[in-house]
Scaffold this active site. Structure first.
Site, PDB file in Angstrom:
ATOM      1  N   GLU A  37       0.818  -1.209   0.000  1.00  0.00           N
ATOM      2  CA  GLU A  37       0.000   0.000   0.000  1.00  0.00           C
ATOM      3  C   GLU A  37       0.855   1.264   0.000  1.00  0.00           C
ATOM      4  O   GLU A  37       0.500   2.268  -0.606  1.00  0.00           O
ATOM      5  CB  GLU A  37      -0.960   0.007   1.189  1.00  0.00           C
ATOM      6  CG  GLU A  37      -2.094  -1.006   1.082  1.00  0.00           C
ATOM      7  CD  GLU A  37      -2.984  -0.795  -0.150  1.00  0.00           C
ATOM      8  OE1 GLU A  37      -2.933   0.300  -0.746  1.00  0.00           O
ATOM      9  OE2 GLU A  37      -3.721  -1.724  -0.522  1.00  0.00           O
ATOM     10  N   TYR A 120      -5.743   7.060   4.062  1.00  0.00           N
ATOM     11  CA  TYR A 120      -5.907   6.020   3.051  1.00  0.00           C
ATOM     12  C   TYR A 120      -5.220   4.717   3.442  1.00  0.00           C
ATOM     13  O   TYR A 120      -5.833   3.641   3.439  1.00  0.00           O
ATOM     14  CB  TYR A 120      -5.383   6.471   1.673  1.00  0.00           C
ATOM     15  CG  TYR A 120      -5.266   5.271   0.773  1.00  0.00           C
ATOM     16  CD1 TYR A 120      -6.405   4.686   0.246  1.00  0.00           C
ATOM     17  CD2 TYR A 120      -4.042   4.643   0.554  1.00  0.00           C
ATOM     18  CE1 TYR A 120      -6.336   3.522  -0.501  1.00  0.00           C
ATOM     19  CE2 TYR A 120      -3.955   3.485  -0.183  1.00  0.00           C
ATOM     20  CZ  TYR A 120      -5.098   2.929  -0.706  1.00  0.00           C
ATOM     21  OH  TYR A 120      -5.040   1.768  -1.416  1.00  0.00           O
ATOM     22  N   ASP A 138      -9.369   6.552  -2.042  1.00  0.00           N
ATOM     23  CA  ASP A 138      -8.223   7.071  -2.788  1.00  0.00           C
ATOM     24  C   ASP A 138      -8.739   7.774  -4.042  1.00  0.00           C
ATOM     25  O   ASP A 138      -9.940   8.018  -4.176  1.00  0.00           O
ATOM     26  CB  ASP A 138      -7.244   5.941  -3.121  1.00  0.00           C
ATOM     27  CG  ASP A 138      -7.770   5.029  -4.224  1.00  0.00           C
ATOM     28  OD1 ASP A 138      -8.983   5.043  -4.484  1.00  0.00           O
ATOM     29  OD2 ASP A 138      -6.958   4.308  -4.832  1.00  0.00           O
TER      30      ASP A 138
END
Length: 343
Positions: A37, A120, A138
């Site tokens: 991520e 996020y 996002d």
DNA sequence: AAGACGGGGAT
DNA sequence: ATCCCAGTCTT
């Protein structure tokens, strides 16, 4: 309004059958998913792939990454960009090793405190790894959701993101990780910024923008006009009677407003004297500097005290007494300067 | 609220 | 060649 259950079922069925294979989708190791991520921030899947593989090959565990030297770690990010990401990640992983016994916290409030973990990344990792019901919003999701709901709000506004998070909350009550990933996958492969593939979209019949033929107009995003900055020298010129020289603007911006004579900061004093047809004594150092921000540009102004003997100025120039300042209209920036000089 | 931070992809 | 991209930290 979107039929919650049908929409979610259609989306998840599509995701389960069509999701792209990615190395970080083959694992449920929190450290690996977290790494992916971080790498995926502002970076596309195909760019990340080789970096991800090399990284976990070299630093397969939290412990090994925590023991690594910064330069060594940075080497494995070389070419990926946004290098503060890896510095923050390294620091955060060391903190996990030292403060959490090497276990990635199963608690969004704790995880979110780690360096480089923003809203996020928190939502993505916590939902994918531990199924915490947090919507991950996002850029993909902003685009997808604005279209699905035909929302005309500017997605650059923090309020829009907040609204979306609230609207998505009901959908992440269960299968939150898959739902978040499915929304992003849809945005990356079907509901793309340009040349959308609505014809292949699994949730086309839930999409308000599609129904209204407004897909290509969404999301609404005010493009930030690059503000230009202009450097000005502003002259606070007085004469023997203590009057102040002002002039009236004949320009598109602030037309008709009065101001202190101001010049491009690059101009020499000779250029200014020519323009004023006068000999001007300007103090070397500015009294102060100030900036005025318009929506589309910024003035950086250095304010200089100055003096001249010439008295007969013609329009647009004019001498005024301090007390008569309010009889003319000045722009905000000029009034600020006037007040500061005379405070 | 706005700017800095990096590369890659689209146009 | 130029624009666009939307995560996080910093100012």
């Amino acid at each position: 309004m979107i039929e919650k259950n049908e929409f979610k079922d259609d989306l998840l069925n599509w995701f389960h059958e069509n999701k792209r294979q990615m190395p970080w989708r083959e694992t449920n190791n929190p450290y690996y998913i977290w790494l992916s991520e971080v790498m995926l921030q502002q970076t596309q899947v195909n760019t990340v792939r080789p970096y991800y593989n090399a990284f976990i090959d070299r630093f397969p565990t939290i412990q090994e990454l925590s023991n690594a030297k910064e330069e060594d770690v940075l080497k494995y990010w070389e070419g990926l960009g946004y290098y503060s990401r890896v510095r923050n990640f390294h620091e955060a992983v060391k903190e996990v090793q030292n403060e959490y016994n090497g276990i990635v916290p199963d608690n969004p409030d704790e995880f979110k405190k780690l360096k480089g973990v923003g809203p996020y990344t928190n939502a993505a990792v916590m939902s994918i790894v531990y199924n915490h019901p947090i919507p991950a919003v996002d850029g993909n999701v902003l685009r997808v959701w604005s279209r699905l709901t035909c929302n005309q709000q500017d997605i650059a506004l923090p309020k829009t993101k907040k609204d979306f998070e609230e609207e998505l909350q009901p959908f992440v009550k269960t299968e939150s990780g898959d739902f978040n990933q499915a929304m992003m996958e849809l945005g990356a492969t079907i509901c793309t910024p340009k040349k959308t593939l609505c014809i292949m979209c699994p949730v086309q019949n839930h999409c308000l923008a599609f129904a209204k033929g407004q897909v290509s107009e969404l999301p609404v995003k005010k493009k930030k006009v690059k503000k230009k900055t202009i450097e000005y020298s502003v002259l606070y010129i007085t004469n023997n009677d203590g009057e102040i020289l002002v002039r009236q603007r004949d320009t598109k911006l602030l037309n008709g407003m009065w101001e202190f004579p101001m010049f491009d900061a690059e101009d020499s004093i000779h250029t200014i004297e020519e323009e004023l047809e006068a000999v001007i004594d300007v103090q070397q150092e500015p009294m102060f500097t100030t900036k005025h921000i318009f929506t589309h540009m910024t003035w950086n102004m250095k304010i200089y005290r100055a003096y001249t003997q010439k008295n007969n100025f013609e329009h647009p120039y004019k001498w005024i007494k301090k007390d008569d300042k309010d009889s003319l209209s000045f722009s905000t920036s000029m009034t600020k300067i006037f007040n500061k000089v005379n405070e």
